[in-house]
Scaffold this motif. Structure first.
Motif, PDB file in Angstrom:
ATOM      1  N   GLN A 257       0.231  -4.169   4.600  1.00 32.44           N
ATOM      2  CA  GLN A 257       1.324  -3.211   4.832  1.00 32.44           C
ATOM      3  C   GLN A 257       2.672  -3.859   4.538  1.00 32.44           C
ATOM      4  O   GLN A 257       3.555  -3.248   3.945  1.00 32.44           O
ATOM      5  CB  GLN A 257       1.293  -2.723   6.287  1.00 32.44           C
ATOM      6  N   LEU A 258       2.788  -5.118   4.956  1.00 30.04           N
ATOM      7  CA  LEU A 258       4.042  -5.834   4.764  1.00 30.04           C
ATOM      8  C   LEU A 258       4.339  -5.974   3.272  1.00 30.04           C
ATOM      9  O   LEU A 258       5.472  -5.783   2.822  1.00 30.04           O
ATOM     10  CB  LEU A 258       3.924  -7.215   5.418  1.00 30.04           C
ATOM     11  N   GLU A 259       3.290  -6.275   2.501  1.00 33.84           N
ATOM     12  CA  GLU A 259       3.480  -6.459   1.073  1.00 33.84           C
ATOM     13  C   GLU A 259       3.913  -5.154   0.419  1.00 33.84           C
ATOM     14  O   GLU A 259       4.852  -5.107  -0.366  1.00 33.84           O
ATOM     15  CB  GLU A 259       2.183  -6.965   0.450  1.00 33.84           C
ATOM     16  N   LEU A 260       3.206  -4.080   0.802  1.00 28.50           N
ATOM     17  CA  LEU A 260       3.559  -2.775   0.237  1.00 28.50           C
ATOM     18  C   LEU A 260       4.980  -2.390   0.616  1.00 28.50           C
ATOM     19  O   LEU A 260       5.753  -1.892  -0.192  1.00 28.50           O
ATOM     20  CB  LEU A 260       2.567  -1.713   0.710  1.00 28.50           C
ATOM     21  N   GLY A 261       5.291  -2.656   1.889  1.00 30.24           N
ATOM     22  CA  GLY A 261       6.652  -2.373   2.363  1.00 30.24           C
ATOM     23  C   GLY A 261       7.669  -3.126   1.530  1.00 30.24           C
ATOM     24  O   GLY A 261       8.711  -2.585   1.151  1.00 30.24           O
ATOM     25  N   GLY A 262       7.330  -4.385   1.235  1.00 32.09           N
ATOM     26  CA  GLY A 262       8.235  -5.202   0.432  1.00 32.09           C
ATOM     27  C   GLY A 262       8.460  -4.604  -0.947  1.00 32.09           C
ATOM     28  O   GLY A 262       9.578  -4.586  -1.458  1.00 32.09           O
ATOM     29  N   VAL A 263       7.374  -4.087  -1.527  1.00 29.16           N
ATOM     30  CA  VAL A 263       7.486  -3.460  -2.853  1.00 29.16           C
ATOM     31  C   VAL A 263       8.426  -2.258  -2.784  1.00 29.16           C
ATOM     32  O   VAL A 263       9.302  -2.080  -3.626  1.00 29.16           O
ATOM     33  CB  VAL A 263       6.093  -3.039  -3.367  1.00 29.16           C
ATOM     34  N   ILE A 264       8.232  -1.433  -1.738  1.00 32.91           N
ATOM     35  CA  ILE A 264       9.100  -0.253  -1.593  1.00 32.91           C
ATOM     36  C   ILE A 264      10.554  -0.693  -1.456  1.00 32.91           C
ATOM     37  O   ILE A 264      11.456  -0.131  -2.071  1.00 32.91           O
ATOM     38  CB  ILE A 264       8.702   0.583  -0.358  1.00 32.91           C
ATOM     39  N   GLN A 265      10.756  -1.745  -0.682  1.00 31.82           N
ATOM     40  CA  GLN A 265      12.124  -2.189  -0.452  1.00 31.82           C
ATOM     41  C   GLN A 265      12.774  -2.666  -1.754  1.00 31.82           C
ATOM     42  O   GLN A 265      13.894  -2.265  -2.067  1.00 31.82           O
ATOM     43  CB  GLN A 265      12.137  -3.320   0.570  1.00 31.82           C
ATOM     44  N   GLN A 266      12.037  -3.484  -2.496  1.00 27.23           N
ATOM     45  CA  GLN A 266      12.602  -3.992  -3.747  1.00 27.23           C
ATOM     46  C   GLN A 266      12.920  -2.858  -4.718  1.00 27.23           C
ATOM     47  O   GLN A 266      13.992  -2.815  -5.307  1.00 27.23           O
ATOM     48  CB  GLN A 266      11.620  -4.958  -4.412  1.00 27.23           C
ATOM     49  N   SER A 267      11.951  -1.935  -4.856  1.00 33.03           N
ATOM     50  CA  SER A 267      12.174  -0.826  -5.779  1.00 33.03           C
ATOM     51  C   SER A 267      13.335   0.032  -5.298  1.00 33.03           C
ATOM     52  O   SER A 267      14.151   0.497  -6.084  1.00 33.03           O
ATOM     53  CB  SER A 267      10.927   0.053  -5.890  1.00 33.03           C
ATOM     54  N   GLY A 268      13.379   0.237  -4.010  1.00 34.53           N
ATOM     55  CA  GLY A 268      14.460   1.045  -3.437  1.00 34.53           C
ATOM     56  C   GLY A 268      15.818   0.432  -3.720  1.00 34.53           C
ATOM     57  O   GLY A 268      16.758   1.120  -4.103  1.00 34.53           O
ATOM     58  N   GLU A 269      15.880  -0.885  -3.538  1.00 35.19           N
ATOM     59  CA  GLU A 269      17.169  -1.537  -3.767  1.00 35.19           C
ATOM     60  C   GLU A 269      17.573  -1.465  -5.236  1.00 35.19           C
ATOM     61  O   GLU A 269      18.736  -1.267  -5.560  1.00 35.19           O
ATOM     62  CB  GLU A 269      17.108  -2.985  -3.285  1.00 35.19           C
ATOM     63  N   LEU A 270      16.581  -1.607  -6.105  1.00 35.98           N
ATOM     64  CA  LEU A 270      16.868  -1.504  -7.533  1.00 35.98           C
ATOM     65  C   LEU A 270      17.367  -0.102  -7.865  1.00 35.98           C
ATOM     66  O   LEU A 270      18.374   0.083  -8.563  1.00 35.98           O
ATOM     67  CB  LEU A 270      15.615  -1.824  -8.342  1.00 35.98           C
ATOM     68  N   LEU A 271      16.677   0.884  -7.303  1.00 34.01           N
ATOM     69  CA  LEU A 271      17.065   2.271  -7.558  1.00 34.01           C
ATOM     70  C   LEU A 271      18.480   2.524  -7.061  1.00 34.01           C
ATOM     71  O   LEU A 271      19.284   3.182  -7.730  1.00 34.01           O
ATOM     72  CB  LEU A 271      16.072   3.202  -6.844  1.00 34.01           C
ATOM     73  N   LEU A 272      18.794   1.967  -5.928  1.00 30.89           N
ATOM     74  CA  LEU A 272      20.138   2.133  -5.374  1.00 30.89           C
ATOM     75  C   LEU A 272      21.178   1.536  -6.314  1.00 30.89           C
ATOM     76  O   LEU A 272      22.237   2.122  -6.553  1.00 30.89           O
ATOM     77  CB  LEU A 272      20.196   1.450  -4.007  1.00 30.89           C
ATOM     78  N   GLN A 273      20.824   0.363  -6.874  1.00 29.22           N
ATOM     79  CA  GLN A 273      21.739  -0.290  -7.809  1.00 29.22           C
ATOM     80  C   GLN A 273      21.961   0.605  -9.025  1.00 29.22           C
ATOM     81  O   GLN A 273      23.082   0.788  -9.484  1.00 29.22           O
ATOM     82  CB  GLN A 273      21.142  -1.640  -8.247  1.00 29.22           C
ATOM     83  N   VAL A 274      20.854   1.202  -9.510  1.00 31.38           N
ATOM     84  CA  VAL A 274      20.947   2.102 -10.661  1.00 31.38           C
ATOM     85  C   VAL A 274      21.882   3.263 -10.328  1.00 31.38           C
ATOM     86  O   VAL A 274      22.774   3.619 -11.101  1.00 31.38           O
ATOM     87  CB  VAL A 274      19.549   2.636 -11.031  1.00 31.38           C
ATOM     88  N   ILE A 275      21.671   3.843  -9.149  1.00 34.35           N
ATOM     89  CA  ILE A 275      22.491   4.995  -8.760  1.00 34.35           C
ATOM     90  C   ILE A 275      23.955   4.596  -8.635  1.00 34.35           C
ATOM     91  O   ILE A 275      24.852   5.294  -9.099  1.00 34.35           O
ATOM     92  CB  ILE A 275      21.968   5.585  -7.438  1.00 34.35           C
ATOM     93  N   ASN A 276      24.187   3.431  -8.048  1.00 33.27           N
ATOM     94  CA  ASN A 276      25.572   2.972  -7.921  1.00 33.27           C
ATOM     95  C   ASN A 276      26.202   2.782  -9.289  1.00 33.27           C
ATOM     96  O   ASN A 276      27.361   3.139  -9.503  1.00 33.27           O
ATOM     97  CB  ASN A 276      25.615   1.654  -7.154  1.00 33.27           C
TER      98      ASN A 276
END
Lengths: 137, 647
Positions: free
Chosen positions: B294-313
């Motif tokens: 779960q932690l690993e999957l969570g980490g993947v979501i977090q990384q992708s989320g942060e990247l997506l946020l950067q894209v949006i910014n």
């Protein structure tokens, strides 16, 4: 020195700086009084927060958040401090980072959950600190 | 008679009634090259013309003779023989009603014929042109005499200008110009220009008979005949519609472009808010007890989320820049500080074989006025690109003062790396939005392809420029940008601040407690702080440092009242920023307005870079972030007290 059970809720160096001000390492009179003052201050502030949440007074909520942020920062109570900072921002109708506008409705919703979160974080760290000062009543 | 005929200038053959040739002309002899007239005379005419070198073919000669005999009248005909045209005339000569002779003249009229054709054509062309010009309605075409008076008039002119031919012919063409143009002598000037340059073209308002105006394109050309000026031709086009259409197109384009940018900005903003919510919730989720998967999957979501946020910014920035609604703020940029903090971030995640180097020009000012956050953004972007594409070697930053005048510094930043470099083809699209160079690199290196185009716009907003060239020494790239930044007049304060911030970054050494204890003797200090717990801590720290005369103000108003006395009571003021009644910044402004020069040290938990500079610009001397670090406080207090003694 490390505080047992504090994990990431207390910033070591900051709290140590407070502890260094104690004249007697066994009594810890100064830091203990400070920490217990903070307990009182936090309790009072949370009551005020609840009242103002009912009144939907965002501005006062923001000020209360800032106020408690100041003292929790001084003691190095990181988690409480972070939540208080969010309360300060939400009260100004800004997002968690304080960089973008949110609506009043969103603000209130976030405030409700964040205040609860701050309380929980406070009770957690209160337990840790009470244990540290050998007061588990 | 025959003697006379022999001197005819054209070919002449005289035959008797039986068509036997009796005489030929000299010109025939000359033209045909026949040297002996005797060879021709006495031949039957048909035999003569049947010869190979006969001047005209037999068929034509025969027809001409027969026609003359039959009609008993002179006969004229033309014969076309390849390229040559012959005119053949046969005249029967009668005596007492019986045919005696037939005279035949033939002449090469090719040239004459050609001339005639050309003349006809020219006449035709002139006529065609005249009709064309007269009937054209989309252009006003007319002639002016050498003095500028209207000489001819066409349908287009009548249609455009509203005058009939009779009304306008003979009037001066300045009638078509506005009063202002006439007053400035524009019509005559245009004629002079046309004479000088051979042609003059102008766009402007022209007026109709009814006083209304239209936007016209006018060409005036002088017309000469054998070096004598006949007049001018004047062609006028009505551009009103084209002008209107152009304006419409431009407006439509601008509108569409703005709508697009607004839409992007709105959408990005709308996406960003729930994104923040999601990421915050995720952070909380990651703090709960999760099993490793779960932690690993969570980490993947977090990384992708942060990247997506950067894209949006990035998109948000880009669309704001594109729609022109982006503004840069004006606070203080502290170069060393900005560079240091950007380096700090990259040092952590930088590959082991890569060295990060910064070279600051000694001429570089400590600080200048500008948007610190955005300046940092450009720097951050260039450094992060360089480290992204460089696996070993170095990423070097050069900061130089390019030039300065009384008001501005122009600062040049170069980021030089030993990375994969940029292919020659790619260098032209580097700063174009949404383009990324190497597809295989794109797979390894994520991003929107907006970074550099945002940097370009930001640099331009800062009055500067951005560019790229290859690393001159080895494989790699050099990205540079300039910014034109206003000078600040608080250099002294900034130096103190700089020292303070240096202190932040240095590992704490043994603090100079002895020095502060000496400095604290007989010093009065004011602490303005509203939070009882912070008051308690600060009082304790200050007492520990040897200050034994400390006053406390619990809001900004109190701080102002207590410190603005004569003589000024305090050597140092420690000022919280957020306080009730009036805040620390407003209090500082009031204290400075009252002429108090004592050092004021700001304390705040709003520990954002950039805030410090804005406090300084409001009149504060230095800044200490909360929670207050005792070592840093000592350092700041010492420098303030020293400064105080100096002044």
């Amino acid at each position: 020195m490390s505080i047992p059970g504090a994990k990431d809720s207390i910033d070591g160096p900051t709290f140590e700086q407070i502890l260094e001000m104690d004249d007697d390492e066994d009594e810890r009179e100064f830091s203990k009084s400070l920490v217990y003052d903070f307990f009182t201050q936090a309790e009072t502030t949370f009551v005020k927060m609840d009242t103002n949440l009912e009144k939907k007074d965002l501005k006062t909520l923001s000020e209360l958040g800032h106020f408690l942020k100041g003292s929790s920062a001084t003691l190095g109570l990181t988690k409480v401090k972070d939540s208080c900072e969010k309360i300060q921002h939400y009260g100004q109708k800004k997002d968690a980072e304080g960089s973008n506008d949110i609506t009043e409705e969103e603000g209130l919703k976030l405030l409700r959950t964040t205040i609860e979160q701050a309380k929980e974080e406070f009770y957690d760290v209160e337990k840790v600190l009470k244990k540290f000062y050998h007061d588990e009543s | 008679m025959f003697q006379h005929l022999r001197s005819q200038a054209f070919g002449l053959v005289i035959s008797d009634s039986t068509l036997v040739i009796r005489q030929v002309s000299d010109s025939y002899v000359a033209v045909s090259g026949e040297s002996r007239r005797e060879r021709v005379v006495g031949l039957h005419a048909y035999d003569f013309f049947d010869q190979q070198n006969a001047p005209i073919p037999l068929l034509a000669a025969r027809k001409a003779f027969e026609a003359a005999i039959e009609t008993r009248r002179p006969h004229q005909s033309q014969h076309i023989d390849g390229q040559v045209i012959w005119s053949i005339r046969t005249v029967p000569i009668f005596s007492y009603d019986s045919l005696r002779y037939i005279q035949m003249e033939y002449q090469d009229i090719t040239e004459e014929h050609q001339r005639k054709l050309e003349l006809e054509e020219r006449l035709d062309a002139n006529e065609t042109f005249r009709i064309l010009v007269e009937t054209v309605k989309d252009y006003a075409i007319f002639m002016l005499d050498p003095k500028g008076k209207v000489a001819t008039w066409n349908a287009g002119a009548q249609f455009f200008k509203g005058y009939t031919r009779d009304e306008i012919v003979g009037k001066h063409f300045s009638n078509f110009y506005g009063q202002e143009d006439r007053d400035s002598g524009k019509p005559d000037r245009e004629l002079l220009d046309a004479l000088r340059d051979g042609r003059v073209e102008d766009e402007g308002w022209r007026y109709r008979k009814d006083g209304s105006r239209f936007w016209a394109n006018v060409v005036i050309t002088p017309i000469y005949r054998r070096d004598t000026l006949l007049g001018y031709s004047k062609v006028t086009r009505d551009l009103s519609e084209r002008r209107q259409a152009e304006a419409g197109l431009i407006a439509a384009y601008e509108e569409a472009s703005k709508l697009k940018s607004d839409f992007l900005a709105n959408m990005s903003h709308e996406i960003r808010t729930p994104m923040h919510g999601m990421l915050s919730a995720l952070t909380l989720l990651l703090d709960t007890t999760l099993d490793p998967e779960q932690l690993e999957l969570g980490g993947v979501i977090q990384q992708s989320g942060e990247l997506l946020l950067q894209v949006i910014n990035d998109i948000l920035d880009y669309s704001k820049l594109a729609s022109g609604s982006f503004t840069v703020s004006n606070n203080i940029i502290n170069f060393a500080d900005v560079i240091q903090s950007v380096f700090k971030i990259h040092q952590k995640c930088c590959p082991p074989h890569l060295s990060l180097e910064a070279h600051l020009d000694p001429q570089l000012p400590k600080a200048a006025e500008g948007d610190s956050l955005r300046y940092r953004q450009i720097l951050q972007n260039l450094i992060s690109n360089a480290t992204k594409f460089t696996e070993e070697g170095y990423v070097r930053l050069n900061a130089t003062l390019q030039c300065e005048d009384e008001q501005f510094y122009t600062i040049l930043i170069e980021v030089i790396d030993t990375g994969i470099g940029v292919p020659a083809l790619g260098s032209s699209t580097l700063f174009t939005p949404f383009t990324q160079l190497d597809n295989s690199a794109t797979k390894r290196h994520q991003g929107t392809g907006l970074g550099l185009s945002i940097c370009k716009s930001l640099a331009e907003l800062m009055g500067g420029n951005i560019g790229f060239h290859s690393n001159p020494d080895e494989q790699g790239s050099v990205f540079w940008f300039t910014a034109k930044l206003k000078k600040v007049h608080q250099a002294k304060h900034i130096e103190i601040l700089n020292d303070n911030l240096d202190a932040l970054n240095l590992p704490s050494t043994t603090p100079p407690f002895e020095e502060i204890k000496l400095a604290a003797i007989n010093k009065r200090i004011l602490l303005a702080e509203d939070n009882p717990i912070n008051q308690k801590v600060m009082l304790k720290i200050l007492a520990g440092l040897g200050f034994n005369s400390i006053d406390l103000a619990i809001n900004g108003q109190e701080a102002v009242t207590m410190s603005t006395k004569d003589p000024p009571p305090y050597h140092v003021i420690l000022m919280d920023i957020n306080m009730p009644v009036i805040d620390g910044v407003a209090a500082t402004i009031m204290i400075r307005d009252a002429g108090i020069r004592a050092p004021i040290i700001a304390m705040t938990a709003n520990a954002l870079k950039g805030h410090a500079e804005s406090y300084i610009s409001k009149g504060m001397t230095a800044y200490v972030p909360k929670p207050v670090d005792r070592n840093l406080l000592v350092k700041v207090l010492l420098s303030c007290l020293r400064q105080d003694q100096l002044s």
